[in-house]
Scaffold this motif. Structure first.
Motif, PDB file in Angstrom:
ATOM      1  N   GLU A  56      33.362  53.657  -8.756  1.00 25.86           N
ATOM      2  CA  GLU A  56      32.154  54.048  -9.506  1.00 25.86           C
ATOM      3  C   GLU A  56      30.912  53.401  -8.881  1.00 25.86           C
ATOM      4  O   GLU A  56      29.869  54.035  -8.729  1.00 25.86           O
ATOM      5  N   PHE A  57      31.078  52.131  -8.497  1.00 24.31           N
ATOM      6  CA  PHE A  57      29.971  51.388  -7.868  1.00 24.31           C
ATOM      7  C   PHE A  57      29.558  52.077  -6.563  1.00 24.31           C
ATOM      8  O   PHE A  57      28.371  52.278  -6.295  1.00 24.31           O
ATOM      9  N   GLU A  58      30.529  52.469  -5.749  1.00 22.80           N
ATOM     10  CA  GLU A  58      30.218  53.124  -4.469  1.00 22.80           C
ATOM     11  C   GLU A  58      29.588  54.497  -4.687  1.00 22.80           C
ATOM     12  O   GLU A  58      28.665  54.895  -3.968  1.00 22.80           O
ATOM     13  N   ALA A  59      30.103  55.211  -5.701  1.00 25.26           N
ATOM     14  CA  ALA A  59      29.595  56.561  -5.953  1.00 25.26           C
ATOM     15  C   ALA A  59      28.144  56.532  -6.433  1.00 25.26           C
ATOM     16  O   ALA A  59      27.375  57.474  -6.217  1.00 25.26           O
ATOM     17  N   ALA A  60      27.745  55.415  -7.071  1.00 29.01           N
ATOM     18  CA  ALA A  60      26.375  55.319  -7.585  1.00 29.01           C
ATOM     19  C   ALA A  60      25.344  55.214  -6.456  1.00 29.01           C
ATOM     20  O   ALA A  60      24.170  55.521  -6.645  1.00 29.01           O
ATOM     21  N   ASP A  61      25.789  54.768  -5.279  1.00 29.67           N
ATOM     22  CA  ASP A  61      24.867  54.621  -4.139  1.00 29.67           C
ATOM     23  C   ASP A  61      25.646  54.972  -2.860  1.00 29.67           C
ATOM     24  O   ASP A  61      26.016  54.090  -2.085  1.00 29.67           O
ATOM     25  N   PRO A  62      25.893  56.276  -2.653  1.00 27.86           N
ATOM     26  CA  PRO A  62      26.751  56.647  -1.512  1.00 27.86           C
ATOM     27  C   PRO A  62      26.081  56.314  -0.180  1.00 27.86           C
ATOM     28  O   PRO A  62      24.908  56.608   0.014  1.00 27.86           O
ATOM     29  N   LEU A  63      26.836  55.682   0.696  1.00 24.78           N
ATOM     30  CA  LEU A  63      26.304  55.244   1.994  1.00 24.78           C
ATOM     31  C   LEU A  63      27.289  55.656   3.074  1.00 24.78           C
ATOM     32  O   LEU A  63      28.487  55.767   2.803  1.00 24.78           O
ATOM     33  N   ASP A  64      26.776  55.840   4.282  1.00 21.40           N
ATOM     34  CA  ASP A  64      27.673  56.138   5.398  1.00 21.40           C
ATOM     35  C   ASP A  64      27.647  54.958   6.366  1.00 21.40           C
ATOM     36  O   ASP A  64      26.787  54.893   7.247  1.00 21.40           O
ATOM     37  N   PRO A  65      28.583  54.030   6.202  1.00 21.47           N
ATOM     38  CA  PRO A  65      28.538  52.824   7.047  1.00 21.47           C
ATOM     39  C   PRO A  65      28.723  53.119   8.524  1.00 21.47           C
ATOM     40  O   PRO A  65      28.430  52.281   9.365  1.00 21.47           O
ATOM     41  N   TRP A  66      29.208  54.341   8.860  1.00 26.59           N
ATOM     42  CA  TRP A  66      29.428  54.683  10.269  1.00 26.59           C
ATOM     43  C   TRP A  66      28.293  55.583  10.783  1.00 26.59           C
ATOM     44  O   TRP A  66      28.346  56.091  11.898  1.00 26.59           O
ATOM     45  N   GLY A  67      27.271  55.748   9.967  1.00 26.31           N
ATOM     46  CA  GLY A  67      26.122  56.574  10.354  1.00 26.31           C
ATOM     47  C   GLY A  67      25.194  55.835  11.309  1.00 26.31           C
ATOM     48  O   GLY A  67      25.366  54.642  11.577  1.00 26.31           O
ATOM     49  N   LYS A  68      24.167  56.537  11.776  1.00 26.24           N
ATOM     50  CA  LYS A  68      23.378  56.003  12.897  1.00 26.24           C
ATOM     51  C   LYS A  68      22.495  54.798  12.531  1.00 26.24           C
ATOM     52  O   LYS A  68      22.151  54.014  13.400  1.00 26.24           O
ATOM     53  N   ASP A  69      22.135  54.644  11.267  1.00 29.02           N
ATOM     54  CA  ASP A  69      21.290  53.501  10.909  1.00 29.02           C
ATOM     55  C   ASP A  69      22.094  52.263  10.512  1.00 29.02           C
ATOM     56  O   ASP A  69      21.518  51.272  10.061  1.00 29.02           O
ATOM     57  N   HIS A  70      23.411  52.374  10.627  1.00 22.83           N
ATOM     58  CA  HIS A  70      24.271  51.262  10.190  1.00 22.83           C
ATOM     59  C   HIS A  70      24.987  50.635  11.378  1.00 22.83           C
ATOM     60  O   HIS A  70      25.283  51.321  12.360  1.00 22.83           O
ATOM     61  N   LEU A  71      25.279  49.359  11.240  1.00 25.56           N
ATOM     62  CA  LEU A  71      26.055  48.685  12.287  1.00 25.56           C
ATOM     63  C   LEU A  71      26.872  47.566  11.643  1.00 25.56           C
ATOM     64  O   LEU A  71      26.334  46.792  10.842  1.00 25.56           O
ATOM     65  N   THR A  72      28.142  47.508  11.996  1.00 22.82           N
ATOM     66  CA  THR A  72      28.979  46.402  11.510  1.00 22.82           C
ATOM     67  C   THR A  72      29.472  45.590  12.699  1.00 22.82           C
ATOM     68  O   THR A  72      29.934  46.154  13.693  1.00 22.82           O
TER      69      THR A  72
ATOM     70  N   GLY B 178      36.364  38.246   9.693  1.00 19.84           N
ATOM     71  CA  GLY B 178      35.179  38.460   8.865  1.00 19.84           C
ATOM     72  C   GLY B 178      34.316  39.560   9.437  1.00 19.84           C
ATOM     73  O   GLY B 178      34.604  40.082  10.526  1.00 19.84           O
ATOM     74  N   LEU B 179      33.284  39.900   8.685  1.00 18.06           N
ATOM     75  CA  LEU B 179      32.373  40.942   9.178  1.00 18.06           C
ATOM     76  C   LEU B 179      30.995  40.815   8.533  1.00 18.06           C
ATOM     77  O   LEU B 179      30.822  40.152   7.496  1.00 18.06           O
ATOM     78  N   ILE B 180      30.052  41.474   9.186  1.00 20.74           N
ATOM     79  CA  ILE B 180      28.734  41.667   8.574  1.00 20.74           C
ATOM     80  C   ILE B 180      28.373  43.140   8.758  1.00 20.74           C
ATOM     81  O   ILE B 180      28.445  43.674   9.860  1.00 20.74           O
ATOM     82  N   TRP B 181      28.011  43.773   7.629  1.00 17.31           N
ATOM     83  CA  TRP B 181      27.629  45.198   7.632  1.00 17.31           C
ATOM     84  C   TRP B 181      26.114  45.260   7.444  1.00 17.31           C
ATOM     85  O   TRP B 181      25.584  44.770   6.440  1.00 17.31           O
ATOM     86  N   LEU B 182      25.439  45.839   8.431  1.00 15.10           N
ATOM     87  CA  LEU B 182      23.975  45.900   8.449  1.00 15.10           C
ATOM     88  C   LEU B 182      23.501  47.342   8.426  1.00 15.10           C
ATOM     89  O   LEU B 182      24.203  48.236   8.893  1.00 15.10           O
ATOM     90  N   ALA B 183      22.270  47.539   7.971  1.00 17.54           N
ATOM     91  CA  ALA B 183      21.662  48.871   8.082  1.00 17.54           C
ATOM     92  C   ALA B 183      20.146  48.712   8.121  1.00 17.54           C
ATOM     93  O   ALA B 183      19.595  47.753   7.566  1.00 17.54           O
ATOM     94  N   GLU B 184      19.527  49.671   8.779  1.00 10.98           N
ATOM     95  CA  GLU B 184      18.054  49.730   8.707  1.00 10.98           C
ATOM     96  C   GLU B 184      17.694  50.348   7.378  1.00 10.98           C
ATOM     97  O   GLU B 184      18.325  51.318   6.948  1.00 10.98           O
ATOM     98  N   ARG B 185      16.675  49.821   6.767  1.00 11.36           N
ATOM     99  CA  ARG B 185      16.252  50.329   5.459  1.00 11.36           C
ATOM    100  C   ARG B 185      14.736  50.388   5.379  1.00 11.36           C
ATOM    101  O   ARG B 185      14.071  49.498   5.923  1.00 11.36           O
TER     102      ARG B 185
END
Ligand SMILES: CC(C)(COP(=O)(O)OP(=O)(O)OC[C@H]1O[C@@H](n2cnc3c(N)ncnc32)[C@H](O)[C@@H]1OP(=O)(O)O)[C@@H](O)C(=O)NCCC(=O)NCCS
Length: 169
Positions: free
Chosen positions: A46-62, A74-81
């Motif tokens: 439900e939490f994810e559906a409230a703010d759908p994001l594409d972590p593999w899209g062009k503005d994102h980088l992990t 471990g990881l860090i998930w980043l995106a331009e906003r």
């Protein structure tokens, strides 16, 4: 201890990414509450559906961190906003930062956050932001030790920002 930090390589990274997003969700929103796993997963969906994001899209980088033997740690998930709320300029946003328990307190989160700085500079952005909850003292002291400033609070939420290229004391 030495770790390797790299970008996405294979399907195992995706499973690890999903697993750590769920772990961070439980850490923040479920906390010590005795909620059955299935119910926690439902709340997470439900939490994810409230703010759908594409972590593999062009503005994102992990960035993924592993041991030298290749075990994911471990990881860090980043995106331009775009600018939003109290963040006045386009920025790099930290959607998730997570180190698995057995590799904590070895400086890995600091290394992952250094990658966020590098990526922001490569993108020509001057600001990095993140959200954490007031009870998350380990995350808060981590961010504060690296020059992130608390710029807004709302209920339990804490919003931090670091300006790149500014000397932090
Ligand atoms: C927060 C988290 C990412 C820290 O990862 P880590 O690799 O252990 O952090 P580091 O070893 O790089 O620690 C750097 C600094 O953070 C702070 N810190 C980290 N863990 C801490 C703890 N348990 N208590 C107090 N401070 C802590 C300290 O200032 C530490 O510096 P020091 O070791 O020189 O005292 C990790 O605990 C985690 O994954 N927690 C669950 C998910 C989470 O809360 N993510 C943040 C979401 S906003």
């Amino acid at each position: 201890m030495d770790f390797k930090i790299r970008t996405f390589e294979n399907e195992a990274d995706k499973d690890f990414f999903d697993k750590l997003n769920f772990e961070s969700f439980k850490h923040d929103f479920i906390r010590g509450k005795d909620i059955p796993e299935e119910e926690a997963r439902k709340k997470f969906r439900e939490f994810e559906a409230a703010d759908p994001l594409d972590p593999w899209g062009k503005d994102h980088l992990t960035y993924f961190a592993s041991t030298l033997e290749g075990e994911l740690a471990g990881l860090i998930w980043l995106a331009e906003r775009k600018a939003f709320y109290k963040f006045k300029e386009q920025l790099v946003w930290i959607y998730n930062l997570h180190v698995i328990p057995k590799y904590r307190r070895r400086g890995l989160a600091r290394k992952l956050l250094a990658k966020a700085d590098e990526w922001a500079m490569e993108q020509g952005l001057n600001s990095i932001g993140c959200h954490t909850l007031d009870f998350n003292t380990q995350a808060r002291s981590l961010y504060e030790s690296l020059g992130y400033k608390l710029i807004a609070t709302h209920n339990e939420s804490c919003f931090y920002e670091k300006k790149i290229g500014v000397l932090h004391f």
